[in-house]
Write a protein that holds these residues in place. Sequence first.
Motif, PDB file in Angstrom:
ATOM      1  N   ARG A  72      42.933 -88.091   3.456  1.00  0.00           N
ATOM      2  CA  ARG A  72      42.239 -87.595   2.284  1.00  0.00           C
ATOM      3  C   ARG A  72      43.098 -87.757   1.040  1.00  0.00           C
ATOM      4  NH1 ARG A  72      40.897 -81.725   2.132  1.00  0.00           N
ATOM      5  NH2 ARG A  72      41.195 -81.991  -0.068  1.00  0.00           N
ATOM      6  N   LEU A 122      44.826 -77.156   7.879  1.00  0.00           N
ATOM      7  CA  LEU A 122      45.655 -78.340   8.147  1.00  0.00           C
ATOM      8  C   LEU A 122      45.571 -79.407   7.068  1.00  0.00           C
ATOM      9  CD1 LEU A 122      45.313 -78.857  11.971  1.00  0.00           C
ATOM     10  CD2 LEU A 122      47.216 -77.949  10.696  1.00  0.00           C
ATOM     11  N   THR A 123      44.813 -79.164   6.012  1.00  0.00           N
ATOM     12  CA  THR A 123      44.827 -80.165   4.949  1.00  0.00           C
ATOM     13  C   THR A 123      45.732 -79.686   3.836  1.00  0.00           C
ATOM     14  OG1 THR A 123      42.817 -79.180   4.123  1.00  0.00           O
ATOM     15  CG2 THR A 123      42.580 -81.178   5.392  1.00  0.00           C
ATOM     16  N   GLY A 124      46.211 -80.642   3.111  1.00  0.00           N
ATOM     17  CA  GLY A 124      47.160 -80.307   2.065  1.00  0.00           C
ATOM     18  C   GLY A 124      48.559 -80.259   2.629  1.00  0.00           C
ATOM     19  N   VAL A 134      32.227 -77.034   6.466  1.00  0.00           N
ATOM     20  CA  VAL A 134      33.315 -77.130   5.481  1.00  0.00           C
ATOM     21  C   VAL A 134      32.721 -77.196   4.075  1.00  0.00           C
ATOM     22  CG1 VAL A 134      35.077 -78.664   4.563  1.00  0.00           C
ATOM     23  CG2 VAL A 134      35.036 -78.167   6.984  1.00  0.00           C
ATOM     24  N   LEU A 167      43.072 -83.032  15.803  1.00  0.00           N
ATOM     25  CA  LEU A 167      44.247 -82.231  16.177  1.00  0.00           C
ATOM     26  C   LEU A 167      45.173 -83.047  17.073  1.00  0.00           C
ATOM     27  CD1 LEU A 167      42.644 -78.748  16.926  1.00  0.00           C
ATOM     28  CD2 LEU A 167      44.102 -79.350  15.024  1.00  0.00           C
ATOM     29  N   THR A 184      35.807 -74.389  12.969  1.00  0.00           N
ATOM     30  CA  THR A 184      36.106 -75.754  12.532  1.00  0.00           C
ATOM     31  C   THR A 184      36.463 -75.797  11.055  1.00  0.00           C
ATOM     32  OG1 THR A 184      33.736 -76.029  12.302  1.00  0.00           O
ATOM     33  CG2 THR A 184      34.729 -76.921  14.274  1.00  0.00           C
ATOM     34  N   GLN A 186      51.838 -78.913   4.194  1.00  0.00           N
ATOM     35  CA  GLN A 186      52.214 -77.770   5.009  1.00  0.00           C
ATOM     36  C   GLN A 186      53.519 -78.065   5.696  1.00  0.00           C
ATOM     37  OE1 GLN A 186      50.963 -79.648   7.940  1.00  0.00           O
ATOM     38  NE2 GLN A 186      48.962 -80.174   7.191  1.00  0.00           N
ATOM     39  N   ILE A 209      39.997 -74.742  10.682  1.00  0.00           N
ATOM     40  CA  ILE A 209      40.975 -75.744  11.131  1.00  0.00           C
ATOM     41  C   ILE A 209      41.226 -76.736  10.008  1.00  0.00           C
ATOM     42  CG2 ILE A 209      41.401 -77.621  12.754  1.00  0.00           C
ATOM     43  CD1 ILE A 209      39.861 -76.113  14.847  1.00  0.00           C
ATOM     44  N   VAL A 210      40.143 -77.217   9.402  1.00  0.00           N
ATOM     45  CA  VAL A 210      40.306 -78.173   8.302  1.00  0.00           C
ATOM     46  C   VAL A 210      41.057 -77.525   7.144  1.00  0.00           C
ATOM     47  CG1 VAL A 210      39.052 -79.470   6.566  1.00  0.00           C
ATOM     48  CG2 VAL A 210      38.309 -79.545   8.918  1.00  0.00           C
ATOM     49  N   LEU A 214      40.421 -86.196   8.129  1.00  0.00           N
ATOM     50  CA  LEU A 214      40.982 -85.244   7.161  1.00  0.00           C
ATOM     51  C   LEU A 214      42.288 -84.680   7.696  1.00  0.00           C
ATOM     52  CD1 LEU A 214      37.910 -83.110   6.034  1.00  0.00           C
ATOM     53  CD2 LEU A 214      39.037 -84.949   4.810  1.00  0.00           C
ATOM     54  N   LEU A 215      42.317 -84.417   9.014  1.00  0.00           N
ATOM     55  CA  LEU A 215      43.493 -83.763   9.592  1.00  0.00           C
ATOM     56  C   LEU A 215      44.699 -84.687   9.624  1.00  0.00           C
ATOM     57  CD1 LEU A 215      42.168 -81.583  12.496  1.00  0.00           C
ATOM     58  CD2 LEU A 215      42.250 -81.169  10.060  1.00  0.00           C
ATOM     59  N   ALA A 231      45.813 -73.049  13.608  1.00  0.00           N
ATOM     60  CA  ALA A 231      44.736 -74.035  13.698  1.00  0.00           C
ATOM     61  C   ALA A 231      44.653 -74.598  15.118  1.00  0.00           C
ATOM     62  CB  ALA A 231      44.968 -75.162  12.704  1.00  0.00           C
ATOM     63  N   PHE A 232      45.813 -74.782  15.746  1.00  0.00           N
ATOM     64  CA  PHE A 232      45.793 -75.319  17.109  1.00  0.00           C
ATOM     65  C   PHE A 232      45.252 -74.293  18.095  1.00  0.00           C
ATOM     66  CE2 PHE A 232      48.527 -78.276  15.035  1.00  0.00           C
ATOM     67  CZ  PHE A 232      48.237 -79.476  15.660  1.00  0.00           C
ATOM     68  N   ILE A 270      36.648 -82.926  15.838  1.00  0.00           N
ATOM     69  CA  ILE A 270      37.810 -82.380  15.137  1.00  0.00           C
ATOM     70  C   ILE A 270      38.986 -82.180  16.092  1.00  0.00           C
ATOM     71  CG2 ILE A 270      37.160 -79.950  15.421  1.00  0.00           C
ATOM     72  CD1 ILE A 270      38.139 -79.713  12.434  1.00  0.00           C
ATOM     73  N   ILE A 271      38.683 -81.989  17.398  1.00  0.00           N
ATOM     74  CA  ILE A 271      39.761 -81.851  18.385  1.00  0.00           C
ATOM     75  C   ILE A 271      40.574 -83.145  18.443  1.00  0.00           C
ATOM     76  CG2 ILE A 271      40.250 -81.415  20.816  1.00  0.00           C
ATOM     77  CD1 ILE A 271      39.167 -78.981  19.652  1.00  0.00           C
ATOM     78  N   GLY A 327      41.686 -74.492  17.739  1.00  0.00           N
ATOM     79  CA  GLY A 327      41.241 -75.709  18.404  1.00  0.00           C
ATOM     80  C   GLY A 327      41.164 -75.525  19.906  1.00  0.00           C
ATOM     81  N   PHE A 340      55.318 -77.670   9.252  1.00  0.00           N
ATOM     82  CA  PHE A 340      54.564 -77.716  10.482  1.00  0.00           C
ATOM     83  C   PHE A 340      54.706 -76.488  11.362  1.00  0.00           C
ATOM     84  CE2 PHE A 340      52.935 -79.250  14.471  1.00  0.00           C
ATOM     85  CZ  PHE A 340      51.733 -79.678  13.988  1.00  0.00           C
TER      86      PHE A 340
END
Lengths: 461, 435
Positions: free
Chosen positions: B370, A417-419, A389, B272, A410, A421, A413-414, B365-366, A431-432, B268-269, A435, A423
């Motif tokens: 943050r 999903l950050t900030g 990242v 999620l 990875t 959104q 994904i970050v 983070l997820l 992202a899922f 990270i999983i 994952g 859903f």
Amino acid sequence: MSLGGFALVVLVLAIASYAAARMRAAAFGRADGARLHSRPVYHGTWAFVLALLPALLLVSVWSIIGGNIVASQTLAQLPEAARPAAGIARETFLGELRAVVDGTIAAAFDPNVAAAVPIYRQTQSQWTLLIGGLAILLALIGGGYAWMHSKADFRARTNVERIATILLAVASLVAILTTFGIVLSLLYESLEFFSRVSPLEFIFGTHWSPQTAIRSDQVGSTGAFGAVPLFWGTIFIGAVIAMLVAIPLGLMSAIYLTQYARPGARKVLKPLLEILAGVPTVVYGYFAALTVAPAVRDFAMSIGIAGASSESALAAGSVMGIMIIPFISSMADDSLSAVPGAMRDGSLAMGATPSETIKRVLVPAALPGIVGGVLLAVSRAIGETMIVVMAAGQAANLTANPLESVTTVTAQIVQLLTGDQEFDSAKTLSAFALGLVLFIVTLLLNIYALAVVKRYREAYE
Amino acid sequence: MSSAVPQDEQIGRGPTAWHSEAMRRRVRRRYARERRFRALGLLALTIAAGFLAFLLITIVSDGWRGFQRAEVAVEVDFDPARLGLSEADLQGPNAQAMLNRANFRALVRDAASEQYGSATMLSNGAWLSVRDEVRGDPELLGQTKRLWLVAAPYVDLLAKGHIDFDMPPERRGVSAEQISDYRQLRSADAVRLGFNSGFLRKANSTNSELAGVWGAFVGSVLTILVTLAISFPIGVMTAIYLEEYAPKNRVTDIIEVSINNLAAVPSIIFGLLGLAVFLNFFGMPRSAPVVGGLTLALMTLPVIVISARVALQSVPPSIKDAALGIGASRLQVITHHVLPVALPGILTGTIIGISRALGETAPLLLIGMRAFVSDIPGGVTQPATVLPVQIFLWSDEVGRGFVEKTSAAIMVLLAVLLAMNGVAIYLRNKFERRW
């Protein structure tokens, strides 16, 4: 009184029934001169368990599902016009409502929410009173039942043991539940994603740009979800560059530590390697981004590559390789130590030097174990997040040039999903799906690697 | 040797002609190769250790400046009229509210302008410490006092010598006026580098000179407490069940397999999972330590279970047999004999798992940890951030003052981790018993 207050009362009742049952059992022992089957403390514990467990179960179930029940009842009591539509409008309405009730925001912006607040409060307090009262009743019944049933020959100890066994078994189910939770949540959201984007496009497409436009008539509003550049970036950084750094360094460290180092030196050097494994990944990421990446860029400039990026696969991969060294080294250490001493002694006795013994006898014999360790290391490297990242960038390039910026599963994904959104957009759902792929790949790698290591260990036992 | 093989020496041929020139060369070559191989091994270790040293030196040499800050001396006249604050107000019941309403910002600005011509050398938040000064000592009202106040970022950069005067002026990051301002302050002896107490006492801020790690530290502590409260009891109970009770059947196998697999799932999983289950399904609050703690607890659980099982396995069966033999029940055997013996091992494994959770960033983070949090979190349901996430956020900041803050925060995190691992090693050495 809040639910917590009721729980406290239940606890007090349970302690009281413990004391009462214990004293009563002790009195049996003295008065009749009869032999107690169980010591008084077990009678007390049994009463405590009977008083506490059912009531606590009720309270905890309510604290999980209660919020939704109160919310839907509140909405049902509102006039038709003031009710929010289902879906997102309902969620924001309830979010605001709860924030006002909890006191996190002083007043509601939506007048309908303001109208709903007293109704919500009232419904909530009614339910709390009902559930709390029920819990106290259960505690009284349970404690009283145990108290009345305590006799000299009552098998309290057997019952307590059985309850303890059940509790232990329930605790061990958490691991299964977690696994199911991961699989179900990933599958559910991924299926949602694949109902919008074809799985074939996702797995074989080579264009990744998940940014969907807000209005549907804008150019490029659909976004592209071909994940091949991400898979390639992940493999390139985690399985190629990182391993090029980690395998030679880790293997040679392990060989030196097990074959050459004196015990005193080994005692100092081994923990030193383990410190590398204990440094948080965010520290590595910061180091990669701030020190290694500029150095790599300057180096690329100096050998005449003009457009060198400040975020490069090489910087992220090499720092990740350093992070993996202790991992490979400890796996190789285990495998080398497991090779029977007779093989090594035989080789040395034939006149081979130690290095010849290591290269021709020990490493080939330990190879399955080492390979298993490397596979485990790969699975760890491709799941690593913070370094990529911070140092690898966000550009989904399909390139084999280590000086260019690539992105990984990875990191995406970050990023996705950050900030803020909503859903249920394809962007967040993707992202899922990423994952899920990551989960399956790491799982398969691990199962295979562990099987290899296990077979190898059995061969020498 | 030479007497044992006289013939070889004379004839000088055959595979065991040890003293022939060709054989000697070969042996020399083999020994040289041996030495090279050995040196290679040492080199690998040196590279790894050298990298660690380089990493630590870089961070400490960047970071120690983060514990310092530039301060400017200002004569502050605590004039009640200008503050809109009387002594009676401070004695009254509403003293705090009156203090918060008083115009310290203007007071400080005017004081600096009177002395230095402008107030740009002071941080935007310098007046806060002036207010705290009055809060601590109401007698100050009506007096004049020389105070050391937090300086603006450019003074900080100049005082710490971060400005490279060889660079062209437009790339230095500070203007010529700022430099002459600073030199003026310097000659008036009104600048000093002091210990940055705010860094260890305050939460995050958009101004690098005011930002601190205490908020993130408290967030980390709250998160880890939740993690510990959930993963330790459940982990130990699972380990006891699997070691002492579980029958050999399908369900037990599934439990064991899922624990081993969970230990290898990328962190990270778990992020999620936390996002999908705790936030979206159960509707728990975003950015809250309780959600972060739950997520990390699920991640730490397998580590604790595995290490606790190892600790339980190392308890000699004779202890259990003896206790069972004199009539103890299974539960008594475990609580009175097995657990006390295995506890140091369990605690060591728990500390290692927890320290890994403490350094974890990605899953948090997820689940929204943050967020920019400028308050020190007061409970597990309030928005908070944790140390590693704070490091990540600061590393993204453009302000130059944040570079040394990031390294300083890393130093704090590493110090905490080092202390925890030290405790683990101490426990292992003190209580480790070989049977």
